[in-house]
Design a protein around this motif. Structure first.
Motif, short mmCIF file in Angstrom:
data_model
loop_
_atom_site.label_atom_id
_atom_site.label_comp_id
_atom_site.label_asym_id
_atom_site.label_seq_id
_atom_site.Cartn_x
_atom_site.Cartn_y
_atom_site.Cartn_z
N VAL A 152 0.84 -1.20 0.00
CA VAL A 152 0.00 0.00 0.00
C VAL A 152 0.87 1.25 0.00
N ALA A 153 1.91 1.26 0.84
CA ALA A 153 2.78 2.43 0.92
C ALA A 153 3.45 2.69 -0.42
N ARG A 154 3.87 1.62 -1.09
CA ARG A 154 4.53 1.77 -2.39
C ARG A 154 3.56 2.36 -3.42
N VAL A 155 2.32 1.92 -3.40
CA VAL A 155 1.32 2.45 -4.33
C VAL A 155 1.00 3.91 -4.01
N LEU A 156 0.95 4.25 -2.73
CA LEU A 156 0.70 5.65 -2.36
C LEU A 156 1.80 6.55 -2.91
N HIS A 157 3.05 6.11 -2.80
CA HIS A 157 4.14 6.91 -3.36
C HIS A 157 4.06 6.96 -4.89
N GLU A 158 3.60 5.89 -5.49
CA GLU A 158 3.43 5.88 -6.94
C GLU A 158 2.36 6.88 -7.37
N LEU A 159 1.33 7.01 -6.55
CA LEU A 159 0.24 7.95 -6.88
C LEU A 159 0.71 9.40 -6.83
N THR A 160 1.77 9.70 -6.10
CA THR A 160 2.29 11.07 -6.09
C THR A 160 2.86 11.44 -7.45
N GLN A 161 3.15 10.44 -8.28
CA GLN A 161 3.61 10.71 -9.65
C GLN A 161 2.47 10.59 -10.65
N LEU A 162 1.53 9.70 -10.37
CA LEU A 162 0.41 9.50 -11.29
C LEU A 162 -0.62 10.62 -11.19
N ALA A 163 -0.90 11.05 -9.97
CA ALA A 163 -1.90 12.10 -9.75
C ALA A 163 -1.35 13.14 -8.79
N PRO A 164 -0.27 13.82 -9.17
CA PRO A 164 0.41 14.75 -8.26
C PRO A 164 -0.47 15.91 -7.84
N GLN A 165 -0.34 16.25 -6.57
CA GLN A 165 -1.07 17.40 -6.02
C GLN A 165 -0.09 18.14 -5.11
N GLY A 166 0.98 18.67 -5.72
CA GLY A 166 2.04 19.28 -4.94
C GLY A 166 3.20 18.31 -4.79
N THR A 167 4.13 18.67 -3.90
CA THR A 167 5.33 17.85 -3.68
C THR A 167 5.01 16.66 -2.80
N ARG A 168 5.34 15.45 -3.26
CA ARG A 168 5.12 14.20 -2.54
C ARG A 168 3.67 14.10 -2.05
N ALA A 169 2.74 14.48 -2.89
CA ALA A 169 1.32 14.45 -2.53
C ALA A 169 0.50 14.01 -3.74
N PHE A 170 -0.65 13.41 -3.47
CA PHE A 170 -1.56 13.04 -4.55
C PHE A 170 -2.98 13.46 -4.20
#
Length: 256
Positions: free
Chosen positions: A152-170
């Protein structure tokens, strides 16, 4: 209008003519872009937003959709083989807007003509297909090797690139149900992991986004760090060099 970087080598005059055939479609969150079993005649290019790619669990209309991967801005989905021009392709996948999205749609016969006239486009599409296959292999490896929390944590970090909403955020509009579908875990497990990460200060909710703390632990390919993969590669190189050295120094016996 460029539409996609792979058309950068196409003369501007040709690109202007292409605009007569390109359709820009807008989708709200959860709108269906393409349905499994539907005749498919087009290439889809994401202009904004995020699409989820999925497979239904069975052939019924109410079948659950298993998310296999995502299409972000500038990602392409070919609904049919480039070499198959005599009959329409039937889509084996379903595309759904995970976020409000805009998608360029270009007929496949136009794409085939571009590939014939500009081979660099064909090569770029091959590269895209190979990278997507590699991405799916990585996702399968994660599912089989990582714990639920790391998955889950890995996917959350992946989402920061797929659906970015600022720095290290989705975007907070990405639902836990969607994350569960992508990870292959239950929604309850995903909810528990997210709450645990929040309690440990590794995740916080802020306005319309979910912010993650920077961590090298989840910046991995298969749950293995880049450093560990580099060491494995170096060991393989050393073993290969040793074999080649042994072969070069080998002296054939006189009796052989």
């Amino acid at each position: 209008m460029l539409i996609h970087p792979l058309l950068s080598e196409v003369p501007q005059g040709v690109r202007q003519q292409l605009m007569r055939f390109v359709e820009l479609r807008h989708y709200r969150k959860n709108d269906v872009v393409l349905l499994t079993g539907q005749p498919a005649f087009s290439m889809y290019c994401v202009a904004s937003g995020l699409l989820r790619v999925g497979l239904p669990t069975d052939a019924t209309q109410r079948a659950e959709l298993i998310t296999t991967n995502f299409l972000r801005v500038n990602d392409i989905y070919l609904s049919g083989p480039l070499a198959q021009a005599d009959r329409p392709n039937i889509s084996e996948l379903t595309l759904v807007a995970a976020l409000p999205s805009a998608v360029y749609v270009l007929p496949m016969d136009i794409v085939r003509g571009l590939c014939t006239q500009y081979p660099s486009i064909s090569m770029a599409l091959v590269d895209i297909s190979l990278e997507r296959a590699n991405m799916l292999r990585r996702q399968l490896r994660r599912r089989s090797t990582l714990s639920a929390e790391k998955m889950v944590a890995r996917v959350l970090h992946e989402l920061t690139q797929l659906a970015p909403q600022g720095t290290r955020a989705f975007s907070k509009r990405i639902s836990q149900a969607l994350i569960a579908s992508y990870t292959g875990l239950s929604r309850g497990v995903v909810n528990k992991v997210i709450n645990d990460l929040e309690q440990r200060g590794q995740l916080r909710r802020s306005g319309d986004s979910i912010q993650l703390e920077e961590s090298d632990e989840y910046d991995t390919l298969f749950g293995e760090t880049q450093e560990s993969l580099r060491k494995i590669y170096q060991q393989q190189q050393q073993q290969q060099a040793s074999k080649e050295s042994s072969a070069a120094n080998y002296k054939k016996p006189k009796w052989a």
